[in-house]
Design an enzyme around this catalytic site. Structure first.
Site, PDB file in Angstrom:
ATOM      1  N   ASP A 163       0.816  -1.209   0.000  1.00  0.00           N
ATOM      2  CA  ASP A 163       0.000   0.000   0.000  1.00  0.00           C
ATOM      3  C   ASP A 163       0.858   1.272   0.000  1.00  0.00           C
ATOM      4  O   ASP A 163       0.745   2.105   0.884  1.00  0.00           O
ATOM      5  CB  ASP A 163      -0.918  -0.053   1.242  1.00  0.00           C
ATOM      6  CG  ASP A 163      -1.869   1.122   1.312  1.00  0.00           C
ATOM      7  OD1 ASP A 163      -2.328   1.590   0.267  1.00  0.00           O
ATOM      8  OD2 ASP A 163      -2.147   1.574   2.444  1.00  0.00           O
ATOM      9  N   GLU A 402       3.473  -7.977   7.286  1.00  0.00           N
ATOM     10  CA  GLU A 402       2.233  -8.602   6.836  1.00  0.00           C
ATOM     11  C   GLU A 402       2.414  -9.650   5.744  1.00  0.00           C
ATOM     12  O   GLU A 402       1.782  -9.570   4.685  1.00  0.00           O
ATOM     13  CB  GLU A 402       1.242  -7.522   6.395  1.00  0.00           C
ATOM     14  CG  GLU A 402       0.872  -6.591   7.525  1.00  0.00           C
ATOM     15  CD  GLU A 402      -0.396  -5.776   7.259  1.00  0.00           C
ATOM     16  OE1 GLU A 402      -0.918  -5.849   6.153  1.00  0.00           O
ATOM     17  OE2 GLU A 402      -0.842  -5.088   8.194  1.00  0.00           O
ATOM     18  N   TYR A 454      -6.775  -2.908  12.532  1.00  0.00           N
ATOM     19  CA  TYR A 454      -7.674  -1.828  12.092  1.00  0.00           C
ATOM     20  C   TYR A 454      -9.127  -2.128  12.426  1.00  0.00           C
ATOM     21  O   TYR A 454     -10.011  -1.880  11.620  1.00  0.00           O
ATOM     22  CB  TYR A 454      -7.481  -1.596  10.584  1.00  0.00           C
ATOM     23  CG  TYR A 454      -6.098  -1.040  10.266  1.00  0.00           C
ATOM     24  CD1 TYR A 454      -5.851   0.318  10.335  1.00  0.00           C
ATOM     25  CD2 TYR A 454      -5.047  -1.892   9.935  1.00  0.00           C
ATOM     26  CE1 TYR A 454      -4.587   0.839  10.081  1.00  0.00           C
ATOM     27  CE2 TYR A 454      -3.787  -1.391   9.673  1.00  0.00           C
ATOM     28  CZ  TYR A 454      -3.551  -0.023   9.747  1.00  0.00           C
ATOM     29  OH  TYR A 454      -2.302   0.482   9.505  1.00  0.00           O
ATOM     30  N   GLU A 490       0.794  -1.103  14.045  1.00  0.00           N
ATOM     31  CA  GLU A 490      -0.028  -0.221  13.205  1.00  0.00           C
ATOM     32  C   GLU A 490      -1.434  -0.158  13.763  1.00  0.00           C
ATOM     33  O   GLU A 490      -2.026  -1.189  14.103  1.00  0.00           O
ATOM     34  CB  GLU A 490      -0.137  -0.734  11.765  1.00  0.00           C
ATOM     35  CG  GLU A 490       1.112  -0.578  10.944  1.00  0.00           C
ATOM     36  CD  GLU A 490       0.938  -1.023   9.491  1.00  0.00           C
ATOM     37  OE1 GLU A 490      -0.214  -1.035   9.007  1.00  0.00           O
ATOM     38  OE2 GLU A 490       1.950  -1.375   8.875  1.00  0.00           O
ATOM     39  N   LYS A 555      -3.983   8.168   6.449  1.00  0.00           N
ATOM     40  CA  LYS A 555      -3.907   7.846   7.885  1.00  0.00           C
ATOM     41  C   LYS A 555      -2.845   8.660   8.616  1.00  0.00           C
ATOM     42  O   LYS A 555      -2.618   8.445   9.808  1.00  0.00           O
ATOM     43  CB  LYS A 555      -3.675   6.348   8.090  1.00  0.00           C
ATOM     44  CG  LYS A 555      -4.855   5.503   7.608  1.00  0.00           C
ATOM     45  CD  LYS A 555      -4.820   4.083   8.105  1.00  0.00           C
ATOM     46  CE  LYS A 555      -5.951   3.277   7.513  1.00  0.00           C
ATOM     47  NZ  LYS A 555      -5.817   3.033   6.065  1.00  0.00           N
TER      48      LYS A 555
HETATM   49  C1  GCB Z   1      -1.419  -2.226   6.724  1.00  0.00           C
HETATM   50  C2  GCB Z   1      -0.133  -2.149   5.988  1.00  0.00           C
HETATM   51  C3  GCB Z   1       0.194  -0.732   5.533  1.00  0.00           C
HETATM   52  C4  GCB Z   1      -1.055  -0.053   5.006  1.00  0.00           C
HETATM   53  C5  GCB Z   1      -2.081   0.001   6.123  1.00  0.00           C
HETATM   54  C6  GCB Z   1      -3.401   0.656   5.667  1.00  0.00           C
HETATM   55  O1  GCB Z   1      -1.682  -3.123   7.476  1.00  0.00           O
HETATM   56  O2  GCB Z   1       0.943  -2.695   6.690  1.00  0.00           O
HETATM   57  O3  GCB Z   1       1.196  -0.786   4.563  1.00  0.00           O
HETATM   58  O4  GCB Z   1      -0.791   1.220   4.505  1.00  0.00           O
HETATM   59  O5  GCB Z   1      -2.373  -1.295   6.546  1.00  0.00           O
HETATM   60  O6  GCB Z   1      -3.553   1.845   5.856  1.00  0.00           O
HETATM   61  O7  GCB Z   1      -4.216  -0.040   5.083  1.00  0.00           O
END
Ligand code: GCB
Length: 580
Positions: A163, A402, A454, A490, A555
């Site tokens: 991403d 990941e 998340y 994260e 983010k």
């Molecule tokens: C994750 C990834 C990261 C993404 C993030 C997201 O888990 O490790 O590279 O940018 O989520 O914002 O979706």
């Protein structure tokens, strides 16, 4: 691997500046002899990504040829000469005066060629072919075939299995440097603590063995000459510093280690390296720095900025470090690739604790290409440890972000990488950052766990009550299964700056602030949680997809031009509270 230095015995020239580039979508350059120089090149800045310099080439990831001409400033017969590239993404082939020097695969890590005897003293032509295409057997992978029946799968354009935007080009400085033939080729420093004394073990490696003695001095702050010793060059020594000033985030004290080589009273080489005396250990549920429990507060980040893309920009790393300090961070992870060497130097000086990650992101474990991906990950692990082993700021190695570790093949894959990293560095903890959770195959043997989550965003969107319950339950389940310390590496929410809501609502600044606050409340109730890294320090460029408004991940607690959102102020308040 030592970063080149200039002093009386070593010279280093930065070849950064305006080069020429020619794009080669048909792959015709090699057959047409561009390796010996090409016409009709366009000016391009080095270091910087090409995708941001030419709007129409934003999504072009194929082959491109760079060239530059330079003269060698001084002729030093006793010296060896090297061409060193800090980072070229992704595949680099290099020619000097029409002669192929070699190839390097993978961005974000340095590589060099011995060009002794290959340089002309009346002018040189350096040509680099860069290929940035995405492929399933590259790391990080891209253009991975999807199940055509899966209508709901998310697609990105360009289609990287990660991403962030797959910027291409020469991203860090290209250096031409010279050292004495029998000079210092490497230094390996490890430190330990005994009572209030610091122990600094130094290994001096040399390019050639000829008779020479090494003089090592270690200079401290108050006591200018902390230790001095003479050994046979090529040997190993332990310097003992009584009443040592230790390195830590609150007091990042650095000694200056100077190694000089001499033969018959004549000094012929010198290298100076900052040394921070500190230890890092995992002890039960705790992460210890200098035998004291430490709690990590910090960020994931990207090397990402308008116009330069992923190119090295000194002011940006100073700015981002200052922003992290302002918020109250004491650490960061090099998501999702090694950062510039200059950023690591700053981390040493400013006292950031760094989880240093290889470029292994988006790994999957299907055939074909699995063995090739493993070999690349092995190469990256070796190159990263060789590059960063002497930084006191580096407290752990992260082997991947990941990976799709729900496949059984993930276990032997990571066991192999873990063993490799352990053989190269016996002191630092090693981890893997997962989104798989309790089924993560690598958690059985890593030293501490890293989890990205998340809830309340991608899952249970808008529902922070449920999200926090799920987070809490999962953390407990992970600890119950593995009994290891954990860092939430994260968590965060996309946030449109200026979007507000009375009651927190997704994409508003209030929702991001609320989510970070509530996650942190949960984390602080778990004694085995040893750190919290917010995703992300700043908004950053991605490929295009339905999730990424305008081609950005939003983010960041700062915008892409480094302006604070509400969450930056909130976090600053939370992280300046005394309790952790
Ligand atoms: C994750 C990834 C990261 C993404 C993030 C997201 O888990 O490790 O590279 O940018 O989520 O914002 O979706």
């Amino acid at each position: 691997m030592l970063y080149p230095q200039s002093n009386r015995f070593r010279q280093c020239f930065d070849l950064s500046g305006f080069w020429e580039i020619r794009f080669d979508p048909e792959n015709a350059g090699e057959a047409q002899g561009w390796s010996a120089g090409f016409r009709d090149g366009r000016p391009i800045a080095v270091p910087a990504s090409w995708n941001e310099q030419f709007a129409e080439l934003r999504d072009y990831l194929g082959a491109a040829w760079y060239q530059t001409r330079f003269e060698l400033p001084a002729r030093i017969e006793s010296h060896k000469h090297f061409l060193r590239f800090g980072s070229v993404n992704y595949l680099a082939d290099v020619w000097l005066n029409g002669v192929w020097l070699g190839r390097h695969e993978g961005g974000h890590l340095p590589f060099e060629f011995d060009v002794t005897g290959k340089l002309r003293f009346d002018g040189n032509l350096l040509v680099v072919r860069v290929d940035g295409s995405l492929a399933p057997d590259r790391v990080p992978p891209g253009n991975v075939p999807r199940d055509p029946l899966d209508r709901f799968v998310e697609f990105n354009y360009p289609d990287g299995s990660f991403d962030f935007f797959p910027y291409c080009g020469i991203h860090r400085p290209v250096l031409l440097y010279s050292t004495h033939r029998a000079g210092i080729s490497d230094l390996t420093v490890t430190t330990d603590i005994e009572g209030d004394a610091g122990l600094v073990q130094v290994q001096v490696a040399r390019a050639e063995t000829s008779s020479a003695r090494a003089r090592l001095t270690l200079q401290g702050r108050g006591d200018p000459l902390a230790a001095e010793v003479e050994i046979e060059a090529g040997a190993e020594v332990v310097l003992r510093i009584p009443h040592a000033d230790l390195w830590s985030p609150g007091s990042p004290h650095l000694y200056q280690l100077t190694v000089e080589l001499e033969n018959e009273g004549q000094v012929f080489d010198r290298y100076t390296l900052p040394v921070g005396i500190r230890t890092v250990k995992v002890d039960g549920d705790r992460l210890l720095l200098n035998d004291q429990p430490i709690y990590l507060k910090g960020f994931g980040r990207h090397e990402d900025f308008p116009v330069v893309g992923r190119g090295f920009l000194p002011a940006l790393i100073v700015k981002d470090s200052a922003l992290m300090q302002w918020v109250g961070a004491n650490s960061f992870r090099t998501t999702h690739y090694p950062y510039s060497e200059q950023m690591m130097d700053l981390a040493d000086r400013l006292g950031f604790l760094v989880i240093d990650e290889t470029p292994a992101v988006g790994l999957f474990f299907d055939e074909p290409g699995l063995d090739r991906r493993l070999q690349l990950c092995r190469q990256y692990t070796q190159e990263l440890i060789a590059r960063d082993k002497n930084h006191p700021s580096v407290i752990a190695w992260s082997l991947a972000n990941e990976p799709h570790s729900w496949r059984p093949a993930a276990k032997p894959f990571f066991q192999d990488l873990y063993d490799l990293a352990r053989s190269l560095d016996t002191a630092r903890p090693i981890t893997v950052v997962t989104h798989v959770g309790v089924e993560e195959e690598a958690f059985e043997f890593v030293d501490f766990m890293c989890l990205n989550r998340y809830y309340g965003w991608y899952t249970d969107p808008g529902d922070l009550d449920l999200g926090c319950q799920k987070l809490s339950a999962e953390l407990d389940a992970l600890y119950a299964k593995y009994h290891k310390p954990l860092i939430l590496t994260e968590f965060g929410a996309d946030t449109i700056p200026g979007c507000h809501a009375e009651q927190p609502e997704m994409f508003s600044e209030e929702y991001q602030a609320e989510m970070l606050t509530r996650y942190i409340e949960v984390l602080r109730t778990k004694p085995f949680v040893v750190g919290e890294h917010v995703w992300n320090l700043c908004d950053f460029k991605t490929g295009q997809s339905t999730r990424r408004v305008g081609g950005f991940n939003l983010k960041g607690i700062f915008t892409r031009d480094r302006k604070p959102k509400l969450a930056a102020h909130k976090l600053r308040e939370l992280w300046h509270r005394p309790e952790k």
